[in-house]
Scaffold this motif. Structure first.
Motif, PDB file in Angstrom:
ATOM      1  N   SER A   1       0.854  -1.180   0.000  1.00 52.49           N
ATOM      2  CA  SER A   1       0.000   0.000   0.000  1.00 52.49           C
ATOM      3  C   SER A   1       0.893   1.234   0.000  1.00 52.49           C
ATOM      4  O   SER A   1       2.062   1.176   0.378  1.00 52.49           O
ATOM      5  CB  SER A   1      -0.883   0.019   1.257  1.00 52.49           C
TER       6      SER A   1
ATOM      7  N   PHE B   1       0.887   5.602   0.924  1.00 56.26           N
ATOM      8  CA  PHE B   1       0.195   6.586   1.742  1.00 56.26           C
ATOM      9  C   PHE B   1       0.753   7.992   1.510  1.00 56.26           C
ATOM     10  O   PHE B   1       1.936   8.156   1.193  1.00 56.26           O
ATOM     11  CB  PHE B   1       0.379   6.263   3.241  1.00 56.26           C
TER      12      PHE B   1
ATOM     13  N   TYR C   1       0.769  11.470   4.009  1.00 59.86           N
ATOM     14  CA  TYR C   1       0.447  12.098   5.288  1.00 59.86           C
ATOM     15  C   TYR C   1       0.725  13.591   5.169  1.00 59.86           C
ATOM     16  O   TYR C   1       1.581  14.022   4.382  1.00 59.86           O
ATOM     17  CB  TYR C   1       1.316  11.526   6.414  1.00 59.86           C
TER      18      TYR C   1
ATOM     19  N   LEU D   1       1.686  14.118  12.349  1.00 55.22           N
ATOM     20  CA  LEU D   1       1.224  13.822  10.994  1.00 55.22           C
ATOM     21  C   LEU D   1      -0.221  13.339  11.030  1.00 55.22           C
ATOM     22  O   LEU D   1      -0.673  12.738  12.010  1.00 55.22           O
ATOM     23  CB  LEU D   1       2.091  12.730  10.363  1.00 55.22           C
TER      24      LEU D   1
ATOM     25  N   LEU E   1      -3.026  11.174   8.509  1.00 54.33           N
ATOM     26  CA  LEU E   1      -3.212  10.401   7.285  1.00 54.33           C
ATOM     27  C   LEU E   1      -4.079  11.197   6.321  1.00 54.33           C
ATOM     28  O   LEU E   1      -5.183  11.621   6.663  1.00 54.33           O
ATOM     29  CB  LEU E   1      -3.881   9.069   7.614  1.00 54.33           C
TER      30      LEU E   1
ATOM     31  N   LYS F   1      -4.716   7.089   0.964  1.00 52.75           N
ATOM     32  CA  LYS F   1      -3.945   5.878   0.713  1.00 52.75           C
ATOM     33  C   LYS F   1      -4.500   5.146  -0.492  1.00 52.75           C
ATOM     34  O   LYS F   1      -5.635   5.378  -0.930  1.00 52.75           O
ATOM     35  CB  LYS F   1      -3.956   4.962   1.933  1.00 52.75           C
TER      36      LYS F   1
ATOM     37  N   PHE G   1       4.153  14.135   3.326  1.00 55.88           N
ATOM     38  CA  PHE G   1       5.049  12.983   3.356  1.00 55.88           C
ATOM     39  C   PHE G   1       4.438  11.819   2.592  1.00 55.88           C
ATOM     40  O   PHE G   1       3.299  11.417   2.852  1.00 55.88           O
ATOM     41  CB  PHE G   1       5.290  12.519   4.800  1.00 55.88           C
TER      42      PHE G   1
ATOM     43  N   PRO H   1       5.008   1.226   3.363  1.00 55.85           N
ATOM     44  CA  PRO H   1       5.213   0.161   4.340  1.00 55.85           C
ATOM     45  C   PRO H   1       6.234  -0.836   3.816  1.00 55.85           C
ATOM     46  O   PRO H   1       6.177  -1.219   2.646  1.00 55.85           O
ATOM     47  CB  PRO H   1       3.841  -0.496   4.457  1.00 55.85           C
TER      48      PRO H   1
ATOM     49  N   GLY I   1       4.528  -5.040   7.973  1.00 52.73           N
ATOM     50  CA  GLY I   1       3.759  -3.802   8.031  1.00 52.73           C
ATOM     51  C   GLY I   1       4.018  -2.947   9.241  1.00 52.73           C
ATOM     52  O   GLY I   1       3.404  -1.894   9.399  1.00 52.73           O
TER      53      GLY I   1
ATOM     54  N   THR J   1       7.653   1.426   8.366  1.00 48.24           N
ATOM     55  CA  THR J   1       7.280   2.222   7.207  1.00 48.24           C
ATOM     56  C   THR J   1       8.414   3.163   6.868  1.00 48.24           C
ATOM     57  O   THR J   1       9.037   3.746   7.755  1.00 48.24           O
ATOM     58  CB  THR J   1       6.007   3.041   7.517  1.00 48.24           C
TER      59      THR J   1
ATOM     60  N   PHE K   1       9.292   6.676   5.399  1.00 48.20           N
ATOM     61  CA  PHE K   1       8.710   7.973   5.096  1.00 48.20           C
ATOM     62  C   PHE K   1       9.662   8.756   4.204  1.00 48.20           C
ATOM     63  O   PHE K   1      10.874   8.758   4.432  1.00 48.20           O
ATOM     64  CB  PHE K   1       8.457   8.771   6.380  1.00 48.20           C
ATOM     65  N   GLY K   2       9.113   9.426   3.206  1.00 49.92           N
ATOM     66  CA  GLY K   2       9.916  10.360   2.440  1.00 49.92           C
ATOM     67  C   GLY K   2      10.367  11.516   3.314  1.00 49.92           C
ATOM     68  O   GLY K   2       9.916  11.668   4.450  1.00 49.92           O
TER      69      GLY K   2
END
Lengths: 114, 113
Positions: free
Chosen positions: B32, B34, B36, B44, B46, B49, B89, B93, B98, B101, B103-104
């Motif tokens: 998946s 996402f 944020y 952050l 959500l 997604k 962001f 995952p 899961g 994760t 994050f950029g």
């Protein structure tokens, strides 16, 4: 309303001190997480807990410790062994594996070493 | 290994302009994806997604389409508002159950009135 409460919002630590950041959730989520955020960077995982009385190290666990004695609570202690603790700390929770379901975040604690 | 690359900011737009924030990923399997959003001084939230290829996530006027062929998940909004000023962001995952994760680095958006 359900959510995550982090306290305090601002925290100042002297050199050599341990400090504890509080994180409480009333979402009935099983999993909880601690992330560290530095300016201009993404989030880095410190520790996570899938269930009560169990937790695993993340990518930057050195100098930090956690406990998970209750489902609702996941406090983070920043020890004197953490050499560069000044950062923004975010607690999060998820119903299952947060990467698949999405995280709920608290509003953060900004820790500064003085 | 798995990774996420976001376009660098800051991005500065005038109100009602079109927004695109690029996100590309490298991953094993079909995770998946996402987005944020982080408003000043907050945690952050959500935003949206997508769980499989060609899915489109949408929320609050923002959209992102999961493109497997280009390994991208770009965030778009047709008409931004001053209240959209925040850091965005992209998140991926990891294929480890899961609980982790990636994050950029985040893209800061400024919207001028």
């Amino acid at each position: 309303d359900g959510g995550i409460t982090q306290s305090p919002k601002y925290l100042f630590r002297k050199e050599g001190q341990n400090v504890t950041l509080s994180c409480e959730q009333n979402l009935n989520h099983d999993a909880m997480y601690w992330y560290r955020q530095d300016p201009g960077q993404g989030l880095r995982l410190i520790y996570y807990s899938q269930i009560v009385n169990d937790f695993q190290k993340g990518d930057i666990a050195e100098g930090y410790s956690v406990s998970r004695e209750k489902k609702e609570s996941f406090p983070l202690t920043v020890t004197s062994a953490q050499k560069n603790p000044t950062a923004f700390y975010l607690c999060a929770s998820s119903a299952g594996a947060g990467g698949n379901y999405g995280y709920t975040f608290g509003s953060g604690t900004r820790l500064t070493v003085v | 290994g798995d990774s996420v690359t976001q376009m660098e900011g800051p991005v500065t737009l005038s109100e009602e302009a079109f927004l695109t924030i690029n996100c590309t990923y490298t991953a094993t399997g079909y995770p998946s994806l996402f987005w944020y959003v982080q408003y000043p001084g907050e945690g952050l939230q959500l935003l949206l997604k997508a769980t499989k290829a060609d899915d489109k996530g949408s929320n609050k006027g923002f959209e992102a389409t999961y493109r497997k062929e280009t390994t991208s998940f770009h965030l778009e909004k047709g008409s931004v508002q001053v209240s959209d000023s925040a850091v965005y962001f992209c998140a991926l995952p990891m294929n480890t159950g899961g609980f982790k994760t990636i994050f950029g680095a985040g893209t800061r958006l400024f919207v001028k009135a």
